[in-house]
Design a protein around this motif. Structure first.
Motif, PDB file in Angstrom:
ATOM      1  N   GLN A  44      41.906  42.146  40.606  1.00 12.96           N
ATOM      2  CA  GLN A  44      42.255  42.802  39.354  1.00 12.96           C
ATOM      3  C   GLN A  44      41.176  43.777  38.921  1.00 12.96           C
ATOM      4  OE1 GLN A  44      43.151  39.509  36.806  1.00 12.96           O
ATOM      5  NE2 GLN A  44      45.146  39.219  37.781  1.00 12.96           N
ATOM      6  N   ARG A  45      39.932  43.425  39.206  1.00 15.85           N
ATOM      7  CA  ARG A  45      38.835  44.294  38.786  1.00 15.85           C
ATOM      8  C   ARG A  45      38.709  45.516  39.673  1.00 15.85           C
ATOM      9  NH1 ARG A  45      33.903  40.531  37.843  1.00 15.85           N
ATOM     10  NH2 ARG A  45      35.583  39.201  37.236  1.00 15.85           N
ATOM     11  N   MET A  46      38.982  45.379  40.972  1.00 11.79           N
ATOM     12  CA  MET A  46      38.754  46.467  41.913  1.00 11.79           C
ATOM     13  C   MET A  46      39.965  46.671  42.814  1.00 11.79           C
ATOM     14  SD  MET A  46      34.916  45.457  43.107  1.00 11.79           S
ATOM     15  CE  MET A  46      34.697  47.058  43.856  1.00 11.79           C
ATOM     16  N   PRO A  47      41.038  47.216  42.281  1.00  7.42           N
ATOM     17  CA  PRO A  47      42.266  47.322  43.077  1.00  7.42           C
ATOM     18  C   PRO A  47      42.132  48.229  44.293  1.00  7.42           C
ATOM     19  CG  PRO A  47      42.487  48.457  40.965  1.00  7.42           C
ATOM     20  CD  PRO A  47      41.194  47.734  40.937  1.00  7.42           C
ATOM     21  N   GLU A  48      41.206  49.171  44.280  1.00  9.05           N
ATOM     22  CA  GLU A  48      41.107  50.133  45.376  1.00  9.05           C
ATOM     23  C   GLU A  48      40.014  49.803  46.384  1.00  9.05           C
ATOM     24  OE1 GLU A  48      42.976  53.306  45.203  1.00  9.05           O
ATOM     25  OE2 GLU A  48      44.086  52.237  43.676  1.00  9.05           O
ATOM     26  N   ALA A  49      39.294  48.726  46.156  1.00 10.72           N
ATOM     27  CA  ALA A  49      38.141  48.454  47.002  1.00 10.72           C
ATOM     28  C   ALA A  49      38.558  48.040  48.407  1.00 10.72           C
ATOM     29  CB  ALA A  49      37.291  47.350  46.390  1.00 10.72           C
ATOM     30  N   PRO A  50      37.826  48.497  49.408  1.00 10.63           N
ATOM     31  CA  PRO A  50      38.105  48.060  50.779  1.00 10.63           C
ATOM     32  C   PRO A  50      37.808  46.570  50.962  1.00 10.63           C
ATOM     33  CG  PRO A  50      36.157  49.464  50.700  1.00 10.63           C
ATOM     34  CD  PRO A  50      36.764  49.470  49.332  1.00 10.63           C
ATOM     35  N   ILE A  51      38.457  45.964  51.950  1.00 15.03           N
ATOM     36  CA  ILE A  51      38.391  44.512  52.130  1.00 15.03           C
ATOM     37  C   ILE A  51      36.962  44.009  52.295  1.00 15.03           C
ATOM     38  CG2 ILE A  51      39.053  42.614  53.674  1.00 15.03           C
ATOM     39  CD1 ILE A  51      41.337  43.662  51.969  1.00 15.03           C
ATOM     40  N   GLU A  82      34.209  45.119  51.116  1.00 13.73           N
ATOM     41  CA  GLU A  82      33.531  45.058  49.817  1.00 13.73           C
ATOM     42  C   GLU A  82      34.058  43.915  48.983  1.00 13.73           C
ATOM     43  OE1 GLU A  82      33.218  48.597  47.489  1.00 13.73           O
ATOM     44  OE2 GLU A  82      32.842  49.819  49.263  1.00 13.73           O
ATOM     45  N   LEU A  83      35.367  43.667  49.050  1.00 16.06           N
ATOM     46  CA  LEU A  83      35.942  42.545  48.319  1.00 16.06           C
ATOM     47  C   LEU A  83      35.329  41.234  48.777  1.00 16.06           C
ATOM     48  CD1 LEU A  83      39.760  43.285  48.024  1.00 16.06           C
ATOM     49  CD2 LEU A  83      38.046  43.325  46.236  1.00 16.06           C
ATOM     50  N   ASP A  84      35.181  41.092  50.088  1.00 18.96           N
ATOM     51  CA  ASP A  84      34.573  39.872  50.624  1.00 18.96           C
ATOM     52  C   ASP A  84      33.170  39.693  50.093  1.00 18.96           C
ATOM     53  OD1 ASP A  84      36.756  39.112  51.992  1.00 18.96           O
ATOM     54  OD2 ASP A  84      36.047  39.740  53.965  1.00 18.96           O
ATOM     55  N   ALA A  85      32.396  40.773  50.123  1.00 23.48           N
ATOM     56  CA  ALA A  85      31.016  40.695  49.661  1.00 23.48           C
ATOM     57  C   ALA A  85      30.972  40.341  48.182  1.00 23.48           C
ATOM     58  CB  ALA A  85      30.300  42.027  49.914  1.00 23.48           C
ATOM     59  N   LEU A  86      31.869  40.943  47.410  1.00 24.12           N
ATOM     60  CA  LEU A  86      31.897  40.682  45.973  1.00 24.12           C
ATOM     61  C   LEU A  86      32.319  39.244  45.687  1.00 24.12           C
ATOM     62  CD1 LEU A  86      31.504  42.134  43.252  1.00 24.12           C
ATOM     63  CD2 LEU A  86      33.973  42.449  43.204  1.00 24.12           C
ATOM     64  N   ALA A  87      33.328  38.770  46.407  1.00 25.79           N
ATOM     65  CA  ALA A  87      33.797  37.396  46.215  1.00 25.79           C
ATOM     66  C   ALA A  87      32.675  36.415  46.513  1.00 25.79           C
ATOM     67  CB  ALA A  87      35.006  37.120  47.112  1.00 25.79           C
ATOM     68  N   ARG A 146      39.268  23.144  45.078  1.00 24.36           N
ATOM     69  CA  ARG A 146      38.473  24.221  45.667  1.00 24.36           C
ATOM     70  C   ARG A 146      39.376  25.395  46.042  1.00 24.36           C
ATOM     71  NH1 ARG A 146      35.095  22.412  50.683  1.00 24.36           N
ATOM     72  NH2 ARG A 146      37.167  22.491  51.534  1.00 24.36           N
ATOM     73  N   PHE A 147      40.544  25.083  46.580  1.00 25.15           N
ATOM     74  CA  PHE A 147      41.495  26.125  46.964  1.00 25.15           C
ATOM     75  C   PHE A 147      41.908  26.961  45.747  1.00 25.15           C
ATOM     76  CE2 PHE A 147      46.003  27.301  47.231  1.00 25.15           C
ATOM     77  CZ  PHE A 147      45.932  28.222  48.271  1.00 25.15           C
ATOM     78  N   ILE A 148      42.271  26.289  44.652  1.00 32.13           N
ATOM     79  CA  ILE A 148      42.704  26.999  43.443  1.00 32.13           C
ATOM     80  C   ILE A 148      41.564  27.836  42.879  1.00 32.13           C
ATOM     81  CG2 ILE A 148      43.336  26.650  41.007  1.00 32.13           C
ATOM     82  CD1 ILE A 148      45.734  26.324  42.702  1.00 32.13           C
ATOM     83  N   ARG A 149      40.354  27.293  42.939  1.00 32.06           N
ATOM     84  CA  ARG A 149      39.212  28.041  42.417  1.00 32.06           C
ATOM     85  C   ARG A 149      39.011  29.335  43.210  1.00 32.06           C
ATOM     86  NH1 ARG A 149      34.607  24.186  42.009  1.00 32.06           N
ATOM     87  NH2 ARG A 149      34.200  24.851  44.110  1.00 32.06           N
ATOM     88  N   GLN A 150      39.177  29.241  44.523  1.00 34.93           N
ATOM     89  CA  GLN A 150      39.006  30.455  45.335  1.00 34.93           C
ATOM     90  C   GLN A 150      40.138  31.443  45.097  1.00 34.93           C
ATOM     91  OE1 GLN A 150      38.225  29.143  49.331  1.00 34.93           O
ATOM     92  NE2 GLN A 150      36.050  29.034  48.896  1.00 34.93           N
ATOM     93  N   MET A 151      41.346  30.926  44.894  1.00 34.56           N
ATOM     94  CA  MET A 151      42.471  31.806  44.559  1.00 34.56           C
ATOM     95  C   MET A 151      42.197  32.561  43.262  1.00 34.56           C
ATOM     96  SD  MET A 151      45.418  31.510  46.524  1.00 34.56           S
ATOM     97  CE  MET A 151      46.777  31.624  45.371  1.00 34.56           C
ATOM     98  N   LYS A 152      41.724  31.830  42.251  1.00 32.12           N
ATOM     99  CA  LYS A 152      41.403  32.451  40.963  1.00 32.12           C
ATOM    100  C   LYS A 152      40.342  33.518  41.139  1.00 32.12           C
ATOM    101  CE  LYS A 152      42.333  28.860  37.565  1.00 32.12           C
ATOM    102  NZ  LYS A 152      41.711  27.737  36.859  1.00 32.12           N
ATOM    103  N   LEU A 153      39.334  33.186  41.929  1.00 30.11           N
ATOM    104  CA  LEU A 153      38.230  34.102  42.176  1.00 30.11           C
ATOM    105  C   LEU A 153      38.739  35.384  42.822  1.00 30.11           C
ATOM    106  CD1 LEU A 153      35.159  33.704  41.790  1.00 30.11           C
ATOM    107  CD2 LEU A 153      35.041  33.353  44.242  1.00 30.11           C
ATOM    108  N   SER A 154      39.550  35.254  43.861  1.00 29.47           N
ATOM    109  CA  SER A 154      40.006  36.470  44.539  1.00 29.47           C
ATOM    110  C   SER A 154      40.968  37.251  43.653  1.00 29.47           C
ATOM    111  CB  SER A 154      40.632  36.127  45.890  1.00 29.47           C
ATOM    112  OG  SER A 154      41.594  35.130  45.748  1.00 29.47           O
ATOM    113  N   GLN A 155      41.751  36.572  42.833  1.00 28.97           N
ATOM    114  CA  GLN A 155      42.601  37.278  41.869  1.00 28.97           C
ATOM    115  C   GLN A 155      41.748  38.114  40.923  1.00 28.97           C
ATOM    116  OE1 GLN A 155      45.204  34.851  39.539  1.00 28.97           O
ATOM    117  NE2 GLN A 155      46.956  35.292  40.839  1.00 28.97           N
ATOM    118  N   ALA A 156      40.693  37.521  40.405  1.00 27.85           N
ATOM    119  CA  ALA A 156      39.816  38.230  39.473  1.00 27.85           C
ATOM    120  C   ALA A 156      39.205  39.449  40.143  1.00 27.85           C
ATOM    121  CB  ALA A 156      38.724  37.292  38.974  1.00 27.85           C
ATOM    122  N   VAL A 157      38.799  39.276  41.381  1.00 22.21           N
ATOM    123  CA  VAL A 157      38.190  40.386  42.105  1.00 22.21           C
ATOM    124  C   VAL A 157      39.201  41.501  42.321  1.00 22.21           C
ATOM    125  CG1 VAL A 157      37.213  41.073  44.323  1.00 22.21           C
ATOM    126  CG2 VAL A 157      36.460  38.970  43.232  1.00 22.21           C
TER     127      VAL A 157
END
Ligand SMILES: [Zn+2]
Length: 77
Positions: free
Chosen positions: A52-59, A61-66, A39-50
């Motif tokens: 990479q997709r949105m480097p400038e997004a505020p935190i 928004e990142l949380d909501a997207l994740a 589960r930990f690795i899956r969440q790491m992968k998920l946040s990495q993907a997010v």
């Protein structure tokens, strides 16, 4: 066999494919046996993907997207 702590320490190298074959193997072995680290690795992968997709997004928004991505992944199963 890796401990959970060692796995967490190696996780970013694992996700960036910086580990040796032997290192990757022991991580995968641990993941096969340990639900919490999977589960930990899956969440790491998920946040990495997010990130990479949105480097400038505020935190916030990142949380909501994740969260949205996590829900999409769950509903696909
Ligand atoms: Zn573990």
């Amino acid at each position: 066999m890796l401990t959970c702590k060692q796995l967490v320490e190696n996780s970013s190298d694992y996700l960036d494919a910086r580990l040796s074959l032997r290192g990757r193997l022991s991580v995968r072995l641990h993941l096969a046996m340990c639900f919490r680290c999977r589960r930990f690795i899956r969440q790491m992968k998920l946040s990495q993907a997010v990130i990479q997709r949105m480097p400038e997004a505020p935190i916030a928004e990142l949380d909501a997207l994740a969260e949205k991505l996590a829900r999409q992944q769950q509903s696909r199963r």
